[in-house]
Design a protein around this motif. Structure first.
Motif: not given
Ligand code: MG
Ligand code: AMP
Length: 315
Positions: A53, A147, A51, A227-228, A141, A139
């Motif tokens: 992250r 997402s 991801k 986010h998103y 992504n 999710s």
């Molecule tokens: Mg997510």
């Protein structure tokens, strides 16, 4: 990275990948998940790596039924009642970690609580049953992006980072699960999502709303994590588009480039949200303007995602 239609044979192969510690993207009723063995530090580390992250946020642990979670977390009366009423379905419960839990500490980012859920998508349930391990899945992504609600969306971001993408069509709910914290005396809504606050309060009484997502409190933009996020800037509560803007409509508005639900149906709007955001996130436009969405039922989850999409981006 093969995208495979979710036939029984493909689900069996995906389950073997999971059991062997590899990553699989799979459909749930909310959005596509990026799954790995929740008991394996290395599989969970691979999820964070795939991801991109920046930090180790805690992940949701997915199971084919409440029974499979008995030795992972501790259920109290409220948790059992909600599990009975809302599982399988888009509700995540944050519960105390069981003393004999074998869930990786990386999965829960070292917390002494674990977020758990039983998804209702038939492909997700079949996969979880066949895998025989609990599956940690955020999710599917890249970090910070919208997402995915289709296998094609997953492939755009994670193509070469997963062993397999199981294609189960478009996700019917379209927004992530509701996250409810039951570790304290007062149940607390951490994230609005596919199960409405109203239906949860009907089942267990009053629920506190965690600070940053309280609907009517004045908020400084800094409180909101971006986010998103689509690449274009997002302008909320727009009654009409300005020059050069794409317009995401809701209800009977004029001039919508795309309309989340022309009839004003919040379920239809939730299911369309992320796919339409992707389609409008196009360099032909300079921004995405979004019509107002009522803040009840699924509208609470839609507005939460829209506010995050509109929040200032990390530089
Ligand atoms: Mg997510
Ligand atoms: P996602 O990774 O997009 O599926 O989101 C998971 C959500 O669950 C995030 O909002 C997390 O902060 C929340 N979450 C997961 N585990 C915990 C936990 N143990 N305590 C509190 N929140 C959690």
């Amino acid at each position: 990275m093969p995208i495979l239609t979710a036939t029984p044979a493909a689900i069996g192969d995906a389950a073997q990948h999971l059991a062997a510690g590899r990553l699989v993207a799979f459909p749930t009723e909310t959005v596509y998940g990026l799954g790995g063995d929740a008991g394996s530090d290395s599989a969970v580390a691979a999820i964070f790596a795939a991801k991109g992250r920046p930090t180790f946020n805690p992940l949701i642990v997915h199971a084919p039924g409440a029974l499979a979670l008995e030795e992972a977390v501790v259920f109290d009366g409220r948790a059992r009642r909600l599990a009975e009423l809302f599982w399988p379905g888009p509700l995540t419960l944050v519960l105390p970690r069981h003393p004999r839990s074998r869930v990786s500490l990386l999965t829960s980012a070292g917390l002494d609580s674990i977020a758990v859920r039983v998804p209702s998508h038939p492909v997700a349930l079949a996969l979880l049953r066949a895998a025989g391990v609990l599956v940690a899945a955020p999710s599917a992504n890249r970090s910070g992006r919208v997402s995915p609600t289709s296998a094609a969306h997953v492939a755009e971001g994670l193509a070469d980072r997963v062993a397999m993408i199981l294609d189960g069509g478009t996700c019917p709910v379209g927004v992530e699960s509701t996250v409810l914290d039951l570790t304290g005396d007062r149940p607390t809504l951490l994230r609005p999502g596919g199960t409405t606050l109203e239906s949860l309060e009907e089942a267990i009484g009053a629920i506190d709303i965690a600070g940053p997502i309280a609907p009517d409190t004045p908020r400084s933009p800094g409180q909101l994590s971006s986010h998103y996020a689509p690449a274009l800037p997002v302008r909320l509560n727009a009654s009409r588009p300005e020059e050069g803007e794409a317009f995401m409509g809701f209800g009977p508005v004029d001039g919508a480039t795309l309309n989340l639900s022309p009839t004003g149906d919040l379920s239809e709007a939730a299911a369309n949200l992320f796919a339409m955001m992707r389609r409008l996130d196009d360099s032909r436009y300079r921004a995405i303007a979004v019509a107002p969405i009522p803040n009840h039922g699924l509208g609470r989850a839609i507005n939460d995602r829209l506010r995050r999409a509109a929040a200032p981006r990390p530089s």
